[in-house]
Write an enzyme that holds these catalytic residues in place. Structure first.
Site, PDB file in Angstrom:
ATOM      1  N   THR A 314      69.231 102.553 -30.712  1.00 56.77           N
ATOM      2  CA  THR A 314      69.465 103.636 -29.792  1.00 56.77           C
ATOM      3  C   THR A 314      68.859 103.093 -28.248  1.00 56.77           C
ATOM      4  OG1 THR A 314      69.453 105.997 -29.311  1.00 56.77           O
ATOM      5  CG2 THR A 314      67.598 104.645 -30.603  1.00 56.77           C
ATOM      6  N   HIS A 366      58.283 104.336 -44.539  1.00 58.88           N
ATOM      7  CA  HIS A 366      57.254 103.378 -45.021  1.00 58.88           C
ATOM      8  C   HIS A 366      57.323 103.280 -46.399  1.00 58.88           C
ATOM      9  CE1 HIS A 366      53.763 101.469 -44.435  1.00 58.88           C
ATOM     10  NE2 HIS A 366      52.862 102.445 -43.839  1.00 58.88           N
TER      11      HIS A 366
END
Length: 395
Positions: A314, A366
């Site tokens: 993006t 994560h």
């Protein structure tokens, strides 16, 4: 002839009628767009199957419809002269109470009537087939008898003073889908963001040197996005966890490189996919990005364009963003945010220099990507952008 909702894409249960481009009694030609139907992901166009005259519109704008549902009628081969007959059929409906059923009310009108506590059956409609419009409701309110002072104090909000006003519009289906997916990403991933910065001078010098030759040969300008995509693709090869996804209790490693590109459209943010980026050169990437941007602007993106993608890029820098923490695009595991290129004072070999710098932001899940992989990925992207020759030499 019946005008029906097309077969909806897989996983899309229903759709909303966005815009009718024709009116009852209007002459239409073959392949003319009659209506736009908005789903959670794409906008579908329904075209006329033959020349003729538009008949009754069964479902108005804002109505929720299902696949292959009849939403209108038209007369094939008819002439415009048939239009008065269609209007004559609609006249009795207009004379009757316009809002006998909520089905003829658009969501915005229905909401306005509910907010004001009105009886829809008492409002005379002036829209298509006697449909009640917002203007009809406002006229009805203007001509309604005054509410007693005590009742007004309890039921009505404080009067608006001066130029202060509000505008309430329903969310589009695409905006609702975007909102739900963003919440899903925040609530279902262990998202973390790491940052770095890159000196864009080497790429800017390269573009300046070869821009004219590149455009003359390939017919398209050399931008920054093609370098970003190539750098990301090479980094994904070296860090397969960033190119993977979690599926239940399994980790799915992809051996292909489909990169989603975030594109801002009039209806909201979408992420069309560039497929097999490892097999594309800079010119092919630039052309593919341009085609997707045009299709997004015109509402022509298909489900194939939006399906898949292992990683997202993006570029908020085109709007002036200096730094951000992008949100992961599920079921992907990471997203890279590029930002505004800005001159800053940097120390190079013990000396201060003014360089065009850009912040990079990698948001990642994560649960699957550890700090070592995330930082290593971002440093690889930085090194490839600061020395584009590394892409050619694969080092």
């Amino acid at each position: 002839m019946e005008i029906k909702v097309p077969v909806l894409p897989e996983s899309v249960a229903d759709a909303t009628i966005a815009t009718w481009h024709v009116k009852t009694g209007e002459a239409v030609s073959r392949d003319q767009v009659l209506v736009d139907i908005e789903t959670d992901k794409v906008v579908l166009e329904v075209v006329a199957q033959a020349d003729g005259v538009m008949g009754e519109i069964v479902h108005a704008e804002g109505a929720t419809v299902n696949a292959e549902q009849v939403i209108g009628h038209m007369t094939a081969g008819g002439a415009p002269a048939a239009a008065p007959a269609a209007k004559a059929e609609a006249a009795p409906a207009a004379a009757a109470p316009a809002a006998e059923s909520d089905d003829v009310l658009t969501p915005s009108v229905r909401r306005l009537i509910a907010e004001k506590g009105l009886d829809a059956a008492k409002i005379q409609g002036s829209g298509k087939n006697g449909r009640v419009t917002k203007e009809d409701v406002e006229k009805f309110l203007a001509g309604a008898p005054a509410v007693p002072a005590k009742a007004a104090a309890v039921a009505a909000p404080a009067p608006v003073q001066g130029d202060r006003s509000q505008k309430r519009v329903p969310m589009t289906r695409l905006r609702k889908t975007i909102a739900n997916r963003l919440l899903e990403a925040k609530n279902s991933t262990a998202m973390l963001t790491t940052f770095n910065e890159v000196n864009m001078k080497p790429i800017m010098d390269l573009r300046k040197q070869y821009q004219d030759v590149f455009e003359k040969k390939h017919g398209i300008r050399l931008g920054f996005m093609s370098f970003y995509v190539k750098a990301v693709t090479e980094a994904l090869k070296r860090f397969p966890e960033v190119n993977a996804a979690i599926d239940g209790d399994d980790i799915v490693y992809h051996n292909f490189f489909d990169v989603s590109i975030a594109v801002s459209t009039p209806r909201g943010l979408v992420t069309p996919v560039l497929r097999d980026c490892d097999k594309m050169n800079l010119a092919e990437i630039e052309k593919a990005i341009k085609d997707l941007a045009i299709k997004g602007r015109d509402g022509k993106l298909s489900m194939d364009d939006l399906t898949g993608g292992n990683f997202t890029i993006t570029n908020g820098g085109v709007f002036g963003s200096l730094m951000s923490t992008p949100i992961i695009n599920p079921p992907q595991s990471a997203i890279l945010g590029m930002h505004k290129i800005q001159d800053r004072v940097m120390v190079v070999d013990g000396k201060m220099e003014i360089l065009p710098m850009m912040y990079l932001a990698l948001s990642y899940d994560h649960r699957i990507i550890d700090g070592k992989e995330s930082v290593g990925f971002l440093v690889t992207v930085k090194e490839l952008l600061e020395d584009p020759t590394r892409i050619l030499l694969d080092i």
